[in-house]
Each structure stands twice: as structure tokens, then as C-alpha cells.
Design an enzyme around this catalytic site. Structure first.
Site, PDB file in Angstrom:
ATOM      1  N   ASP A 198      49.210 -80.620 -38.533  1.00 50.33           N
ATOM      2  CA  ASP A 198      48.065 -80.199 -39.354  1.00 50.33           C
ATOM      3  C   ASP A 198      46.955 -81.244 -39.216  1.00 50.33           C
ATOM      4  O   ASP A 198      47.237 -82.430 -39.059  1.00 50.33           O
ATOM      5  CB  ASP A 198      48.495 -80.116 -40.836  1.00 50.33           C
ATOM      6  CG  ASP A 198      47.697 -79.090 -41.611  1.00 50.33           C
ATOM      7  OD1 ASP A 198      48.294 -78.123 -42.103  1.00 50.33           O
ATOM      8  OD2 ASP A 198      46.458 -79.260 -41.717  1.00 50.33           O
ATOM      9  N   THR A 228      38.945 -73.253 -33.041  1.00 51.18           N
ATOM     10  CA  THR A 228      40.317 -73.483 -33.518  1.00 51.18           C
ATOM     11  C   THR A 228      41.186 -72.292 -33.148  1.00 51.18           C
ATOM     12  O   THR A 228      42.311 -72.454 -32.668  1.00 51.18           O
ATOM     13  CB  THR A 228      40.335 -73.666 -35.062  1.00 51.18           C
ATOM     14  OG1 THR A 228      39.496 -74.763 -35.370  1.00 51.18           O
ATOM     15  CG2 THR A 228      41.727 -73.906 -35.590  1.00 51.18           C
ATOM     16  N   TYR A 264      36.035 -65.435 -37.743  1.00 55.90           N
ATOM     17  CA  TYR A 264      37.473 -65.357 -38.021  1.00 55.90           C
ATOM     18  C   TYR A 264      38.049 -64.048 -37.474  1.00 55.90           C
ATOM     19  O   TYR A 264      39.064 -64.040 -36.785  1.00 55.90           O
ATOM     20  CB  TYR A 264      37.686 -65.444 -39.528  1.00 55.90           C
ATOM     21  CG  TYR A 264      39.135 -65.519 -39.943  1.00 55.90           C
ATOM     22  CD1 TYR A 264      39.879 -66.668 -39.720  1.00 55.90           C
ATOM     23  CD2 TYR A 264      39.759 -64.443 -40.575  1.00 55.90           C
ATOM     24  CE1 TYR A 264      41.219 -66.745 -40.109  1.00 55.90           C
ATOM     25  CE2 TYR A 264      41.083 -64.512 -40.973  1.00 55.90           C
ATOM     26  CZ  TYR A 264      41.808 -65.662 -40.742  1.00 55.90           C
ATOM     27  OH  TYR A 264      43.131 -65.733 -41.137  1.00 55.90           O
TER      28      TYR A 264
END
Ligand code: UDP
Length: 312
Positions: A31, A90, A143
Site C-alpha cells: 500500500d 494507478t 475511475y
């Protein structure tokens, strides 16, 4: 067995880790703490079967594991829109890196996809074969389109390299460890009601969502990982509710007497969302067990405790 969980310090990842650790598995939690928190996993930090690695999935990494759970990405609309370019990178670069890892170690990967890939759906409930109705250029698109391309990349890796793939489309999930600052509807409503503030409804409140309690979701993830089914699977609770009725329910449980406050509806906010979970029921023998009332009570207990600690 060794498990690598990207995004393991987040809300869902940390509950998954709890389940795996309690079952004697070895866990690597990866993480970068952009939206996850050390507190979520600190109770495992001294355990020999647990390893924590601070790393951004955008950069390649090579930790060997048998099972890879790819959850890393800010998931709340508030969070993923703060840094939209970072969000897209990401999702795309992170998924590419994790697929390279899967290929290298011949691991099994589960991609955490999302109900968002259906956009503002024209059908209800949403079935896995529905291709969605998505705005390509809006604020939510980083997203939504990111996760759509992540799925495409996964299936291209599968076709090209025959990787061992599972894809789940996660619908709205709630429970303890949701973060107040995430701006999610359930955490917002509960914390507003606890603080005796008006509950903020975006739009007219007639939009619907279907909320799944986090323990049910974790069981669904585990069933999917352990199955032989490699096409996408919806995971969620089909119990649908309008946002206005959700507000009334939470106000009444917490005895909040404030009027509701109506604010603008964010762009591209889906009007309806309800999963069809027939595939999950047939292929995984899974369905959620915890009702909205029961799950809300558990979540309210969690936030009430946080609130008491905060006041002390
Ligand atoms: N919402 C709301 N008030 C809030 C936060 C959210 O009315 O304080 C609405 C939001 O516009 C959406 C729904 O609740 O229609 C669910 O929002 P959330 O961000 O929890 O999840 P998502 O939009 O990703 O389903």
C-alpha cells in the site's frame, strides 16, 4: 499459501487481510497509504505471517505470491477525482505491473473491478453481459474508464499468456473502517447524524444504490478467488434503496431530528444501481447474508466508538 494484497491497508483490503490472517495464511500487504491507513492493519504488524510494504503500484515490483488480490486504487468518487491523472495511471500502470507479476510467478490474480463500469445504467438490475452507458470525458471517467481498461488488459493478458484470472465487479460496500473523509454516502450520513447535523442529500435523493456489508463482500471475494470461473462476476447486495430513504433510516436509528439538506447532484452520478447476482449464486454459491438494517447498526456502533474516542 502466500497472498499479495495491493491496497491492503484500505477499507476492503484490510478486512480481506483479517479474514486471510485468521485462516492461517501468509500475507504481503502492499500500500502507498494514499487512501489506506496503517491503523487498519496495525494489529497484524508483529505477526510473522504478515509483511507490510509501502509501495506505489505505478512502479514495478516483484514480490512472489501464489494469490494476488489487486485492490489498489482510491475508490470513493471524492478521492479518485482529487488526482484524476494519478487515478488513471494507478489503475492502468498498476494493473499492468501486477499482471506482469502474475505472469512471472504463474500466480492467480483477482482484479477488483467495480459496478462503476456500467456507468449510468439503462437496465436494472445490471447483469455482467451489459456493456454499460459511460461518459468518456467527465470527472468520474478517470475511475470508470480506468477500470474498464483494466478489465480489458486482464483479458488481453489471459488471451495472450493464459494467466489464471478472476474478475469481480464490486458494488457499493460499507462497514467499519470506512473513512469519514471519503465522502461516501453511508459514512457521511452516519457521522452527520451522530454530530446532530443535517444529512446532505445530493440531488433529489431519488437515485438508488444497493449496499453490501463488508464481511459479505470479503466472503464473495474469497469464493471468487477459489472458484474456477474466470469471466466477470458481480458482487453486491441486491437490496436497493433510494438515498432519501437511506437518510431517513439512518436519521431514525440515530434519532437525528435535523431537516435533510439538499445539495447539487454531482456530474454523472448514476441514477440507479442494483446488481444481478445470479452468476455469483450459480458459480460461487455465494449471496450476501447481512441485511441493510443489521449492517447499518454494526457500522453505526463503529462510528459511535470513533466519535467517543475523538471527544475524550
Ligand atoms: N450522496 C449523497 N450525500 C452524501 C454523499 C453521497 O446524497 O453526503 C449520494 C451520491 O450523490 C450518490 C450516492 O449517494 O448518488 C452514493 O454515493 P457514494 O459516493 O457513496 O457512492 P457511489 O456514487 O460511488 O455509488
Amino acid at each position: 499459501m502466500k497472498h499479495l494484497i495491493t491496497g491492503g491497508a484500505g477499507f476492503l483490503g484490510s478486512h480481506l487481510i483479517d479474514n486471510l490472517m485468521k485462516n492461517g495464511e501468509s500475507v504481503i500487504c502492499l500500500d502507498n497509504f494514499s487512501s489506506g491507513s496503517f491503523e487498519n492493519i496495525s494489529h497484524w504488524s508483529q505477526n510473522k505471517r504478515f509483511k507490510l510494504i509501502k509501495h506505489n503500484v505505478i512502479e514495478p515490483f516483484f514480490y512472489k505470491a501464489d494469490r494476488i488480490w489487486h485492490l489498489a486504487c482510491p475508490a470513493s468518487p471524492f478521492n479518485y477525482q482529487i488526482q484524476p491523472i494519478e487515478t488513471l495511471k494507478t489503475i492502468f500502470l498498476g494493473t499492468n505491473n501486477i499482471l506482469e507479476l502474475t505472469k512471472k510467478y504463474n500466480a492467480r490474480i483477482l482484479l477488483a473491478s467495480t459496478s462503476e463500469i456500467y456507468g449510468n445504467p439503462e437496465i436494472s438490475p445490471q447483469v455482467e453481459t451489459y456493456n454499460g452507458s459511460v461518459n468518456i470525458t467527465g470527472k468520474r471517467s478517470c475511475y470508470v474508464e480506468g477500470k474498464r481498461v483494466a478489465e480489458t488488459l486482464c483479458y488481453d493478458f489471459k488471451r495472450t499468456y493464459d494467466i489464471n484470472l478472476r474478475v469481480v465487479r464490486i458494488f457499493n460496500t460499507y462497514g467499519p473502517r470506512m473513512m469519514e473523509k471519503d465522502g461516501r454516502v453511508i459514512s457521511n450520513f452516519i457521522t452527520q447524524a451522530i454530530r446532530n447535523k443535517p444529512l446532505t442529500i445530493y440531488g433529489n435523493g431519488l437515485q438508488t444504490r444497493s449496499f453490501c456489508y463488508v464481511n459479505d463482500m470479503v466472503e464473495g471475494l474469497i469464493c471468487a478467488m477459489n472458484s474456477n470461473y474466470s469471466s466477470p462476476i458481480n458482487l453486491g447486495n441486491p437490496e436497493e434503496i433510494t438515498i432519501k430513504n437511506l437518510a431517513k433510516k439512518i436519521s431514525s436509528i440515530l434519532n437525528n431530528k435535523e431537516e435533510l439538506e439538499f445539495l447539487d447532484l454531482p456530474d454523472d452520478d448514476p441514477l440507479h444501481r442494483k446488481p444481478c447476482i445470479k452468476v455469483a449464486m450459480d458459480q460461487l454459491n455465494w449471496q450476501p447474508k447481512i441485511s441493510l438494517d443489521n449492517g447499518l447498526n454494526k457500522t453505526i456502533q463503529y462510528f459511535s466508538k470513533c466519535f467517543k474516542n475523538e471527544k475524550q
